[in-house]
Design a protein around this motif. Sequence first.
Motif, short mmCIF file in Angstrom:
data_model
loop_
_atom_site.label_atom_id
_atom_site.label_comp_id
_atom_site.label_asym_id
_atom_site.label_seq_id
_atom_site.Cartn_x
_atom_site.Cartn_y
_atom_site.Cartn_z
N TRP A 1 37.19 34.04 43.21
CA TRP A 1 37.55 33.59 41.87
C TRP A 1 39.06 33.65 41.67
O TRP A 1 39.66 32.70 41.15
CB TRP A 1 36.85 34.45 40.81
CG TRP A 1 37.01 33.93 39.41
CD1 TRP A 1 36.28 32.96 38.80
CD2 TRP A 1 38.01 34.34 38.45
NE1 TRP A 1 36.74 32.74 37.52
CE2 TRP A 1 37.79 33.56 37.29
CE3 TRP A 1 39.03 35.27 38.47
CZ2 TRP A 1 38.59 33.71 36.14
CZ3 TRP A 1 39.84 35.42 37.34
CH2 TRP A 1 39.60 34.65 36.19
N SER B 1 40.62 30.83 43.44
CA SER B 1 40.38 29.57 42.72
C SER B 1 41.33 29.42 41.54
O SER B 1 41.83 28.32 41.27
CB SER B 1 38.92 29.51 42.24
OG SER B 1 38.02 29.50 43.34
N ASN C 1 37.12 28.07 36.02
CA ASN C 1 36.39 28.58 37.18
C ASN C 1 35.35 29.55 36.63
O ASN C 1 35.68 30.65 36.20
CB ASN C 1 37.33 29.27 38.17
CG ASN C 1 38.15 28.28 38.98
OD1 ASN C 1 37.61 27.51 39.76
ND2 ASN C 1 39.46 28.29 38.76
N PRO D 1 31.88 31.90 36.54
CA PRO D 1 30.97 32.69 37.37
C PRO D 1 29.53 32.24 37.13
O PRO D 1 29.13 31.99 35.98
CB PRO D 1 31.19 34.11 36.87
CG PRO D 1 31.52 33.93 35.41
CD PRO D 1 32.30 32.63 35.32
N VAL E 1 31.00 30.72 42.52
CA VAL E 1 32.13 30.27 41.71
C VAL E 1 31.94 28.79 41.48
O VAL E 1 31.73 28.02 42.43
CB VAL E 1 33.47 30.52 42.42
CG1 VAL E 1 34.62 29.97 41.57
CG2 VAL E 1 33.68 32.00 42.70
N ASN F 1 33.87 25.65 40.32
CA ASN F 1 35.19 25.08 40.09
C ASN F 1 35.03 23.81 39.27
O ASN F 1 34.51 22.81 39.76
CB ASN F 1 35.85 24.81 41.46
CG ASN F 1 37.25 24.27 41.36
OD1 ASN F 1 37.47 23.08 41.57
ND2 ASN F 1 38.21 25.12 41.07
#
Length: 490
Positions: free
Chosen positions: A206, A209, A319, A321, A334, A336
């Motif tokens: 994460w 990202s 991003n 969860p 994750v 995106n």
Amino acid sequence: MGEEVAAQEFSRADRTRHREKVRRCLDVFARMLRESAFDTDDPQTGLEVELNLIDSAGDPALKNGEVLENLADPDFQTELGQYNIEVNLAPTALRDGGLGSFETSLREDLNAAETKAAEVGAHLVMIGVLPTLGEGHMTPSTLSPNPRYRLLSEQILAARGEDILIDIAGPRERLSATADSIVPEAACTSMQLHVQTSPDQFADYWNASQAIAGVQLAISANSPYLLGKELWRETRIPLFEQATDTRSEELKVQGVRPRVWFGERWITSVFDLFEENVRYFPALLPITEEEDPLDVLESGGTPDLAELRLHNGTVYRWNRPIYDVAEGRPHLRVENRLLAAGPTVVDMIANAAFYFGLVRSLAEAERPLWSQMSFSAAEENFHVAAEQGIEARLYWPGVGQVSATELVLRRLLPLAARGLDEWGVDPAERDRLLGVVEQRCLAQTNGADWFVTRVDAREARGEDRRTALRRTLLDYRERMHTNEPVHLWD
């Protein structure tokens, strides 16, 4: 947009009961992170693409119900606006030729969908914001009939207590408008990349990202127009942030966090994100299921955590969860969510290859990038890239301010290649797809740059803005079907 929900009204008791259940789910999730076996044996990746529908003149076609009925394909789903649909591809492992599989599947799905859509007078376009949208498309009448969307709209407007203000200032033009529903959000069509990871590695993936989000936006921007105005190169970003904002002006001044946000810190655990979501944001859809997650866990099962997942789905991190359950086993991903759809399938798969490779390389590096870079610098990169696109200059540790294209060419493409090697991607496939990103950077062009250049040229020849947008969109759609990457257009 997530799971469907039935139309309903919520009482104060509903909200209290739901809050208690969400917190119970959060406690169970924390225990699962300590004790449960998450599915990490063969990490999967995923891809979703949101699409626009237009008619033969290039105007929005409010026909997603007819198109989906004609398609009769569960991979295609409804989206917020009647001119939107979404396609979900089956998850796959990158080592099994996953990128090529995504590319083949997406082209086949889109070709089939185009054929079926044409039968009802509609055509598909992959672009971040449909440039031919008019103010008449920004009304509640253009929402899809799914009760979830109207319910979300009602709850956001009720929480806000006033109409939604869209105010975006670009380098040359500015848009200021109001809306009495969340339908402006429907203008934002994206591609979403999913990468599965273990609980122990989630924070690294994460954080990585977040750190590269600005770079992704800069080289892939594809949303330069909204309601006839030339705004940011990736106008989706401020539009989405404003279209779902539940805060009044007074709450903004007080520092209340927005529901669409970049975040505010690097994390040490996936739990940080879910806990923040529960702590900072009231539920928009306080629907409570009968499952007792603790009973399920203690009996040896895997709880669905339905309330926590639904709540998480209404906090729009770039991003995000994801907790999910597949074949009885929990896993984490994750998601995106920051890239625009289009211009072509090969452009999108190249963007996916760049992301999957770079995020793995950075997440598994000995010295984390985020230990060398402030979170505020990553957030500033994100918004600078959204505004300026391919011409953005970004901050990078050890370099300082650098053009996004130079950063990609000199530093990040080798890291992405190394990450794809670690995923087990075939070298020929790796080089072909990263080569698309490389050539885009060398040509200093992406979808947004191509579109603005063409509209400017048409206006210089005497066309009005609306005509220039429609004709350029039709040219765009024609080139989209060739599947030649955007840097080769004209």
